[in-house]
Design a protein around this motif. Structure first.
Motif, PDB file in Angstrom:
ATOM      1  N   THR A   1       0.840  -1.197   0.000  1.00  0.00           N
ATOM      2  CA  THR A   1       0.000   0.000   0.000  1.00  0.00           C
ATOM      3  C   THR A   1       0.878   1.252   0.000  1.00  0.00           C
ATOM      4  N   MET A   2       0.354   2.325  -0.553  1.00  0.00           N
ATOM      5  CA  MET A   2       1.090   3.586  -0.564  1.00  0.00           C
ATOM      6  C   MET A   2       1.302   4.106   0.852  1.00  0.00           C
ATOM      7  N   ALA A   3       0.339   3.868   1.735  1.00  0.00           N
ATOM      8  CA  ALA A   3       0.482   4.326   3.118  1.00  0.00           C
ATOM      9  C   ALA A   3       1.682   3.660   3.780  1.00  0.00           C
ATOM     10  N   ARG A   4       1.852   2.367   3.564  1.00  0.00           N
ATOM     11  CA  ARG A   4       3.002   1.663   4.153  1.00  0.00           C
ATOM     12  C   ARG A   4       4.305   2.159   3.526  1.00  0.00           C
ATOM     13  N   LEU A   5       4.311   2.356   2.218  1.00  0.00           N
ATOM     14  CA  LEU A   5       5.507   2.858   1.562  1.00  0.00           C
ATOM     15  C   LEU A   5       5.923   4.206   2.138  1.00  0.00           C
ATOM     16  N   MET A   6       4.968   5.119   2.285  1.00  0.00           N
ATOM     17  CA  MET A   6       5.304   6.449   2.800  1.00  0.00           C
ATOM     18  C   MET A   6       5.762   6.387   4.247  1.00  0.00           C
ATOM     19  N   THR A   7       5.203   5.464   5.019  1.00  0.00           N
ATOM     20  CA  THR A   7       5.640   5.297   6.407  1.00  0.00           C
ATOM     21  C   THR A   7       7.101   4.878   6.456  1.00  0.00           C
ATOM     22  N   GLU A   8       7.480   3.944   5.593  1.00  0.00           N
ATOM     23  CA  GLU A   8       8.861   3.464   5.588  1.00  0.00           C
ATOM     24  C   GLU A   8       9.820   4.534   5.076  1.00  0.00           C
TER      25      GLU A   8
ATOM     26  N   ASN B   1       5.222   1.499  -8.724  1.00  0.00           N
ATOM     27  CA  ASN B   1       4.906   0.644  -9.868  1.00  0.00           C
ATOM     28  C   ASN B   1       3.513   0.044  -9.694  1.00  0.00           C
ATOM     29  N   ASN B   2       2.519   0.690 -10.307  1.00  0.00           N
ATOM     30  CA  ASN B   2       1.154   0.145 -10.275  1.00  0.00           C
ATOM     31  C   ASN B   2       0.669  -0.256 -11.667  1.00  0.00           C
ATOM     32  N   ALA B   3       1.603  -0.293 -12.621  1.00  0.00           N
ATOM     33  CA  ALA B   3       1.298  -0.715 -13.998  1.00  0.00           C
ATOM     34  C   ALA B   3       0.120   0.057 -14.571  1.00  0.00           C
ATOM     35  N   ALA B   4       0.073   1.333 -14.267  1.00  0.00           N
ATOM     36  CA  ALA B   4      -1.049   2.149 -14.738  1.00  0.00           C
ATOM     37  C   ALA B   4      -0.693   3.626 -14.667  1.00  0.00           C
ATOM     38  N   SER B   5      -1.435   4.414 -15.417  1.00  0.00           N
ATOM     39  CA  SER B   5      -1.503   5.841 -15.147  1.00  0.00           C
ATOM     40  C   SER B   5      -2.505   5.963 -14.006  1.00  0.00           C
ATOM     41  N   GLY B   6      -2.002   5.738 -12.802  1.00  0.00           N
ATOM     42  CA  GLY B   6      -2.867   5.468 -11.660  1.00  0.00           C
ATOM     43  C   GLY B   6      -3.852   6.558 -11.318  1.00  0.00           C
TER      44      GLY B   6
ATOM     45  N   VAL C   1      17.603   2.498  -8.186  1.00  0.00           N
ATOM     46  CA  VAL C   1      16.188   2.478  -8.557  1.00  0.00           C
ATOM     47  C   VAL C   1      15.494   1.426  -7.697  1.00  0.00           C
ATOM     48  N   LEU C   2      14.571   1.882  -6.874  1.00  0.00           N
ATOM     49  CA  LEU C   2      13.786   1.006  -6.005  1.00  0.00           C
ATOM     50  C   LEU C   2      12.421   0.814  -6.663  1.00  0.00           C
ATOM     51  N   ASP C   3      12.221  -0.335  -7.251  1.00  0.00           N
ATOM     52  CA  ASP C   3      11.002  -0.644  -7.994  1.00  0.00           C
ATOM     53  C   ASP C   3       9.998  -1.275  -7.015  1.00  0.00           C
ATOM     54  N   VAL C   4       9.053  -0.481  -6.546  1.00  0.00           N
ATOM     55  CA  VAL C   4       8.128  -0.930  -5.498  1.00  0.00           C
ATOM     56  C   VAL C   4       6.783  -1.284  -6.133  1.00  0.00           C
ATOM     57  N   VAL C   5       6.404  -2.536  -6.025  1.00  0.00           N
ATOM     58  CA  VAL C   5       5.147  -3.012  -6.593  1.00  0.00           C
ATOM     59  C   VAL C   5       4.028  -2.668  -5.622  1.00  0.00           C
ATOM     60  N   VAL C   6       3.192  -1.711  -6.013  1.00  0.00           N
ATOM     61  CA  VAL C   6       2.111  -1.241  -5.147  1.00  0.00           C
ATOM     62  C   VAL C   6       0.762  -1.695  -5.695  1.00  0.00           C
ATOM     63  N   THR C   7      -0.281  -1.384  -4.953  1.00  0.00           N
ATOM     64  CA  THR C   7      -1.617  -1.873  -5.272  1.00  0.00           C
ATOM     65  C   THR C   7      -2.033  -1.574  -6.705  1.00  0.00           C
ATOM     66  N   ARG C   8      -2.679  -2.536  -7.307  1.00  0.00           N
ATOM     67  CA  ARG C   8      -3.232  -2.371  -8.645  1.00  0.00           C
ATOM     68  C   ARG C   8      -4.728  -2.052  -8.587  1.00  0.00           C
ATOM     69  N   ASP C   9      -5.282  -1.982  -7.401  1.00  0.00           N
ATOM     70  CA  ASP C   9      -6.721  -1.754  -7.235  1.00  0.00           C
ATOM     71  C   ASP C   9      -7.013  -0.263  -7.325  1.00  0.00           C
ATOM     72  N   PRO C  10      -7.681   0.197  -8.383  1.00  0.00           N
ATOM     73  CA  PRO C  10      -7.929   1.639  -8.523  1.00  0.00           C
ATOM     74  C   PRO C  10      -8.802   2.210  -7.403  1.00  0.00           C
ATOM     75  N   ALA C  11      -9.531   1.361  -6.702  1.00  0.00           N
ATOM     76  CA  ALA C  11     -10.342   1.842  -5.578  1.00  0.00           C
ATOM     77  C   ALA C  11      -9.474   2.269  -4.403  1.00  0.00           C
ATOM     78  N   ASN C  12      -8.209   1.820  -4.380  1.00  0.00           N
ATOM     79  CA  ASN C  12      -7.316   2.136  -3.259  1.00  0.00           C
ATOM     80  C   ASN C  12      -6.099   2.945  -3.680  1.00  0.00           C
ATOM     81  N   MET C  13      -6.177   3.587  -4.836  1.00  0.00           N
ATOM     82  CA  MET C  13      -5.023   4.336  -5.318  1.00  0.00           C
ATOM     83  C   MET C  13      -4.961   5.761  -4.790  1.00  0.00           C
ATOM     84  N   LEU C  14      -6.097   6.378  -4.593  1.00  0.00           N
ATOM     85  CA  LEU C  14      -6.109   7.755  -4.122  1.00  0.00           C
ATOM     86  C   LEU C  14      -5.824   7.821  -2.628  1.00  0.00           C
TER      87      LEU C  14
END
Length: 590
Positions: free
Chosen positions: A392-399, A494-499, A560-573
């Motif tokens: 999740t982006m929240a966990r990434l930002m916390t770290e 990295n969410n494989a999207a224009s998130g 380059v730290l390639d972080v695989v984050v959520t692909r669920d658009p409901a949880n991107m914002l």
């Protein structure tokens, strides 16, 4: 006026006997202004300038895209306060600067952009790459300065730096025709001098009118629940230490915009965090404020949650260096026209006799703020420590917040990077520790921004947050960073999207209704390794801490730290408190 001359600055590079080119005169004037690194891509028009940079020892880096060169210069200028310098050849080189110069113009960043132009004897005769570049660039800079006579180069360069650093800082375009750059004339050593004040912004400071200061001080002295709204102008004025002292002296909490983060430390008990579109507790506190002091803040769309914060009818004291910002978005009760630091210091002097009583009267208010922020942190703690996969982006930002020391710098690209960073990244001291491109919010700032920061602050840890889309735009600059031996950590969301777009499509049109918002799944760590950088792919949230530590330990090359984050658009914002977002057609929810 105290001046710096190019002869002194150049040391052994004293002015030779006989004529020199206009290009060399230009380089000598940059030397006189003590500039840092230059970024650009040459062409025939500016070859004499490039040759002079080589001989005079100016630090010039070939960039792979002119826009990225201007972005790097912008980030360098934000961190140092000094003028960033970039260059481009005529036509496509010059027009490639547009997006980046709009960023610097809207954000108030001092830049001098040098562009080559056609030989004047041949202009408008279908010269190769010729276009009406000045007409294209004029709206995105403070001033266009065209050099029509070679002997005027020293004078006009001084003018460019003076305009870039005075008032509300911004970019200045210096247009140099081919024949001027290649022309050879005799200069005198005394021609090459600079005003040291114009090397950094603000070169000139002024205080608001005394009557206006008295009215503002009276309103603040009587206020029971005052709030400070800090914008990016606090950092442009280098006013964070003064603001921090002011807030503590009088017990006034501080909310900030994306660009104003670090006006006081996010960990300060008086910090309300970000306000506007994304808010922790700030919007609710602003709702009950009786006096609002906005400092260096344009009160634009995101900061005001599309002009709904503050609510109508509030008493607003607006301190800004640009008078045109008054009443543009919210009517001011008192307008303090002047430099942010000078204005804060003047208010401090006016209110000094009331400081002890004000702090005592607002002690309960300050305690309330501290308790509300602690409650918010407790409520969102499960999100901040989430072990969900994808991450999740929240966990990434916390770290990221845990990993970056107090002197660290976090660059935030446009879109998600800035929004999540603005909401959840905590600066640990007052000052610019968060570097977002919010003047234009263009995607693609992350990598060149990291380069500019690494050059601006050698020895300070630099991280940059960018999306996979933003990295795709600027991948070529990884080669530039490697060539320059720059060490920083580039975190790819990295969410494989224009998130951002995909999340909005999800909100507006429902699950599965996406168009042109998906990207191919890529392993950016492997791409980075192939290019010669260090690459780390992170798919498990528990690996984030170690990966960030390994990245910061790398020396002499980017990671380059390639972080695989959520692909669920409901949880991107950003929505760490899980509140549902309701959207109607025409709404812009993020």
């Amino acid at each position: 006026m105290t001046t710096r001359d190019a002869g002194t600055a150049a040391g052994a590079n004293a002015l030779p006997d006989g004529p020199i080119t206009g290009g060399e005169a230009l380089a000598r004037m940059l030397l006189a202004h003590g500039i840092g690194p230059l970024f650009g891509m040459g062409g025939f028009q500016l070859l004499p300038f490039y040759d002079a940079c080589r001989r005079l020892g100016l630090s010039h880096a070939l960039i792979n895209d002119e826009r990225c060169g201007a972005f790097a210069a912008d980030a360098y200028a934000r961190v140092t306060g000094r003028v960033g310098v970039c260059d481009a050849t005529l036509g496509p080189g010059a027009t490639n600067l547009v997006t980046a110069l709009v960023e610097s113009y809207n954000a108030g960043v001092p830049i001098v952009a040098i562009v080559g132009d056609t030989h004047r004897d041949h202009s408008w005769k279908n010269m190769t790459q010729e276009t009406r570049q000045l007409d294209i660039l004029r709206p995105v800079v403070k001033e266009v300065i065209r050099v029509e006579r070679t002997h005027r180069i020293p004078e006009l360069v001084r003018r460019a730096f003076a305009v870039a650093t005075s008032g509300r800082p911004g970019p200045v375009l210096l247009d140099v025709p081919e024949d001027v750059a290649h022309d050879e004339i005799v200069f005198q050593a005394s021609d090459f001098y600079a005003d040291p004040a114009a090397e950094a912004a603000p070169s000139l400071r002024c205080r608001p009118a005394s009557a206006d200061l008295a009215r503002a001080a009276d309103l603040l002295a009587k206020a029971e629940r005052p709030v400070i709204l800090a914008g990016g102008g606090v950092h442009l004025s280098q006013a964070a230490p003064a603001l921090e002292a002011f807030a503590h002296a009088f017990g006034i909490p501080v909310a900030h915009t994306l660009s104003g983060k670090g006006a006081i430390a996010c960990t300060d008990p008086l910090s309300l965090g970000i306000f506007g579109r994304y808010s922790r507790i700030a919007n609710d506190v602003i709702e009950t404020a009786d006096v609002i002091l906005a400092i260096g803040c344009k009160l634009g769309e995101i900061a005001t949650k599309r002009y709904s914060v503050p609510p109508a009818g509030k008493t607003l004291i607006h301190l800004d260096i640009l008078a045109e910002e008054f009443d543009r978005c919210y009517p001011a009760t008192v307008r303090l026209w002047g430099d942010a630091r000078e204005g804060i210091e003047a208010l401090t002097e006016k209110l000094a006799p009331t400081a002890e009583a004000a702090r005592a009267a607002r002690a309960g208010y300050a305690t309330e703020i501290d308790e509300r922020m602690a409650k918010w942190r407790a409520e969102v703690a499960p999100k901040l420590s989430s072990d969900e996969r994808p991450i999740t982006m929240a966990r990434l930002m916390t770290e990221v917040t845990k990993a970056l020391p107090a002197d660290g710098l976090l660059v935030a690209d446009g879109g998600f990077a800035a929004h999540w960073g603005g909401l959840l990244f905590d600066t640990k001291r007052a000052g610019r520790g968060f570097v977002p491109d919010r003047g234009f919010a263009s995607i693609g700032y992350g990598l060149p921004g990291a380069m500019g920061c690494a050059l601006a602050a050698p020895g300070r840890p630099v991280m940059a947050l960018t999306g996979d889309g933003g990295f795709n735009m600027t991948l070529g600059e990884l080669e530039t960073a490697l060539r320059m031996n720059l060490a920083f950590t580039l975190i790819i969301v990295n969410n494989a999207a224009s998130g951002y777009v995909k999340a909005l499509q999800h909100l507006m049109y429902g699950t599965g209704n996406y168009q042109s918002s998906d990207l191919r799944e890529m392993n950016y760590a492997k791409i980075a390794e192939t290019m010669g950088a260090k690459g780390i792919r992170v798919e498990n949230p528990d690996d984030l801490s170690g990966a960030l530590a390994a990245a910061m330990a790398e020396r002499g090359r980017p990671t380059v730290l390639d972080v695989v984050v959520t692909r669920d658009p409901a949880n991107m914002l950003p929505g760490v408190d899980s509140r549902a977002v309701k959207a109607k057609k025409g709404d812009r929810v993020a």
